[in-house]
Design a protein around this motif. Structure first.
Motif, PDB file in Angstrom:
ATOM      1  N   GLU A  55       0.753   4.075  -2.956  1.00 26.01           N
ATOM      2  CA  GLU A  55       0.422   5.466  -2.653  1.00 26.01           C
ATOM      3  C   GLU A  55       1.553   6.402  -3.062  1.00 26.01           C
ATOM      4  O   GLU A  55       1.318   7.526  -3.516  1.00 26.01           O
ATOM      5  N   HIS A  56       2.799   5.938  -2.909  1.00 31.06           N
ATOM      6  CA  HIS A  56       3.920   6.804  -3.281  1.00 31.06           C
ATOM      7  C   HIS A  56       3.969   7.003  -4.794  1.00 31.06           C
ATOM      8  O   HIS A  56       4.287   8.107  -5.273  1.00 31.06           O
ATOM      9  N   MET A  69       1.430   7.106  -6.758  1.00 32.40           N
ATOM     10  CA  MET A  69       0.395   8.097  -7.047  1.00 32.40           C
ATOM     11  C   MET A  69       0.823   9.492  -6.594  1.00 32.40           C
ATOM     12  O   MET A  69       0.546  10.500  -7.257  1.00 32.40           O
ATOM     13  N   ALA A  70       1.524   9.565  -5.455  1.00 32.13           N
ATOM     14  CA  ALA A  70       2.001  10.860  -4.969  1.00 32.13           C
ATOM     15  C   ALA A  70       2.990  11.474  -5.954  1.00 32.13           C
ATOM     16  O   ALA A  70       2.956  12.685  -6.229  1.00 32.13           O
ATOM     17  N   ARG A 119      -2.860  -2.227  -7.176  1.00 27.39           N
ATOM     18  CA  ARG A 119      -3.388  -1.118  -6.361  1.00 27.39           C
ATOM     19  C   ARG A 119      -3.295   0.203  -7.117  1.00 27.39           C
ATOM     20  O   ARG A 119      -4.200   1.034  -7.040  1.00 27.39           O
ATOM     21  N   THR A 121       6.938   4.443   5.037  1.00 25.54           N
ATOM     22  CA  THR A 121       5.886   4.947   5.905  1.00 25.54           C
ATOM     23  C   THR A 121       6.009   4.203   7.219  1.00 25.54           C
ATOM     24  O   THR A 121       6.547   3.086   7.268  1.00 25.54           O
ATOM     25  N   ARG A 138      -6.378   2.795  -8.233  1.00 18.04           N
ATOM     26  CA  ARG A 138      -6.395   4.229  -7.909  1.00 18.04           C
ATOM     27  C   ARG A 138      -6.479   5.090  -9.166  1.00 18.04           C
ATOM     28  O   ARG A 138      -7.133   6.134  -9.171  1.00 18.04           O
ATOM     29  N   ASN A 190       0.835  -1.205   0.000  1.00 10.13           N
ATOM     30  CA  ASN A 190       0.000   0.000   0.000  1.00 10.13           C
ATOM     31  C   ASN A 190       0.868   1.254   0.000  1.00 10.13           C
ATOM     32  O   ASN A 190       0.590   2.232  -0.710  1.00 10.13           O
ATOM     33  N   SER A 191       1.934   1.234   0.785  1.00  8.80           N
ATOM     34  CA  SER A 191       2.847   2.368   0.853  1.00  8.80           C
ATOM     35  C   SER A 191       3.445   2.668  -0.515  1.00  8.80           C
ATOM     36  O   SER A 191       3.494   3.830  -0.951  1.00  8.80           O
TER      37      SER A 191
END
Length: 541
Positions: free
Chosen positions: A103-104, A106-107, A154, A286, A158, A99-100
């Protein structure tokens, strides 16, 4: 068990090990290679992240090493093939930071598209500018995800939430997986030619190293955006630098590098590009991810100590964990069959055939085969053999391994058969099944049998005639050897018979010879089952 930790690992995970009295934990951070090589021979487990290279030198120096535990997903800093040849288990934590990492990625993408880093620096310097930082939206863009595994899947989800049209490329996943993600599976070339955004989520290996170079970039749409939060080296960095400077690539965001920390002039120039958003390999950084991966690898070490299946061993064939409770008794059965069968063969092994019949044949039986091979070879070689190195050792010994499966059922709903062939055409066959979860041997050669394995047994063949069982019983009684049970198999009256005796103690050689002479046995063999009915560690892991 002595465990050394050589990289920063969350204390929440290490606490699990500290609480176990069987574990002696040493935290030794920042060791130089020579220092680590000098002390690694005292340890059975090494816990690392990306800062420690577990190569041939370290594995050779680690004479006692049983496991390399990588607290993270990537294992490109571990020589897995050489570890396997040494019988060293390699485990990682493939789920802890997924997940980390997603998300990164996407960031990074959003930071580039909305000029976050530039606008942040501008405002902090006292400026108030808006026009230079006009961004682009994700909605309506075609995004390509190369690698639809745990992280890539994932990211695809997103991107769909941002109303992108998502194409995916991954030759190792089922079409249903892509369908469930709402992604259309296409080739690499289709992604290069059709996507506005391309994000990479593959491991680094010989297949993916420099996967994207000048040729691949030339196929891409003008103004493409590239994201790499997976592994450095997937995108050729010189090719990316040229494409950014030439305008073919509108922009990119990178978290990973072929050299970390970056030192080459090419990397320094690439990092300095205005059209590139960069971070220093923060995908897994994270608090939640660091705790997750530390806990996951610590649990694997404790599973090893408890002789429980390892969920995340990368160099051991393993069952789907959802099936593990059902399949564990078959691992036990296979260990028993092989431990029994190999004691009937005196010559060198030439070929071993594992056959699976009935319901079990619907499943992947390769872990059973490797478990059996491990049990066989542990009786034949001096080195420790487990599910990690069993196939490699068999190959080195020139043993042919064959696996057969049939869903047809006969007298038993599940049947496992082992055929061992040795020099001179000698052949031994043994079949077994499970009765109420416990191993039973139901066939030896062409004899129907039915017995549970015991620690001490005696097997003999002789011509069936009256009084033979009495002779055997008399000799055993005279030497105070108690017969716990007896199983007789024969093909016809007064023909050859096979007898299996389960005994309370071992049979001395002189007693075996007395029995052989009294029965005129054509074959006699004492069998000693190590932990009869209990799975060996090599199978459990």
């Amino acid at each position: 068990m002595k465990v050394i930790v050589t990289d920063e690992v969350a204390q929440e995970g290490l606490e699990l090990l500290k609480q176990d009295p069987r574990v002696e934990l040493d935290i030794r951070l920042g060791l130089k290679k020579e220092e680590l090589l000098a002390i690694i021979g005292d340890y059975e487990v090494i816990i690392t992240r990306s800062g420690t290279t577990v190569d041939k030198d370290l594995l050779d120096a680690g004479k006692k090493l049983k496991m390399v535990a990588r607290a993270g997903v990537g294992i490109d800093n571990v020589d897995i093939d050489y570890a396997s040849s040494k019988g060293v288990i390699v485990v990682n934590a493939p789920f802890g930071n997924t997940n980390s990492a997603a998300e990164h990625a996407m960031a990074l993408l959003l930071s580039f598209c909305r000029n976050i880093t530039k606008a942040n620096a501008s405002l902090k310097s006292g400026e108030w500018k808006r026009a230079p930082f006009t961004g682009v939206e994700l909605k309506g863009k075609t995004a390509g995800v190369i690698g639809l595994g745990k992280v890539g899947g994932r990211v695809a989800t997103r991107l769909k939430a941002f109303e992108c049209d998502v194409l995916g490329c991954d030759p190792y996943i089922a079409v249903k997986r892509a369908h469930d993600l709402g992604v259309k599976l296409v080739s690499h070339e289709e992604i290069y030619k059709n996507c506005d955004i391309i994000t990479f989520h593959t491991p680094l290996n010989e297949e993916t190293r420099n996967m994207v170079g000048e040729k691949e970039i030339a196929m891409m749409k003008d103004g493409v955006i590239l994201i790499n939060a997976a592994r450095g080296g997937i995108i050729n960095e010189q090719a990316l630098l040229n494409a950014l400077k030439g305008g073919k690539v509108f922009g990119a965001a990178m978290d990973v590098w072929s050299e970390e920390p970056p030192k080459s002039e090419t990397l320094k120039e690439l990092i300095s590009q205005d059209k590139l958003v960069v971070t220093p390999h923060l995908g897994a950084n994270t608090f939640e991810a660091q705790i997750n991966v530390a806990v996951d690898v610590s649990k694997e070490i404790l599973n090893y100590l408890d002789e429980q299946p390892l969920e995340n061993a990368v160099n051991i064939p393993r069952f789907d964990m959802a099936l593990m409770d059902q399949m564990r008794p078959f691992l036990n059965l296979m260990s028993v069959l092989c431990d029994f069968g190999v004691q009937l063969v005196e010559s060198n092994l030439e070929k071993v055939t594992f056959s699976y019949s009935g319901n079990i044949a619907h499943y992947d039986c390769s872990p059973l085969t490797v478990c059996g091979l491990s049990a066989l070879l542990n009786r034949r070689v001096d080195q420790d053999v487990n599910m990690v190195n069993a196939q490699l050792i068999a190959e080195q010994m020139g043993i042919v391994i064959e696996e057969n499966k049939s869903t047809q059922t006969g007298a038993f709903s599940n049947l496992v058969t082992l055929i061992i062939e040795g020099e001179g055409g000698k052949r031994r066959l043994i079949s077994g099944t499970l009765f109420e979860g416990a191993p039973r041997i139901v066939r030896l050669r062409d004899y129907s049998m039915d017995f549970a394995p015991a620690e001490h047994m005696l097997l003999l063949n002789y011509e069936d005639r009256p009084g033979m069982i009495g002779k055997i019983g008399t000799i055993m009684g005279a030497h105070s050897i108690n017969i716990a049970s007896m199983n007789l198999g024969r093909r016809e009256e007064k023909g050859e018979a096979m007898v299996i005796l389960s005994l309370d103690s071992a049979v001395p050689l002189e007693v075996m010879e007395e029995v052989r002479i009294a029965t005129e046995a054509t074959f006699i063999r004492a069998i000693h089952m190590r932990g009869a009915g209990k799975c060996e560690r090599g199978c459990c892991v």
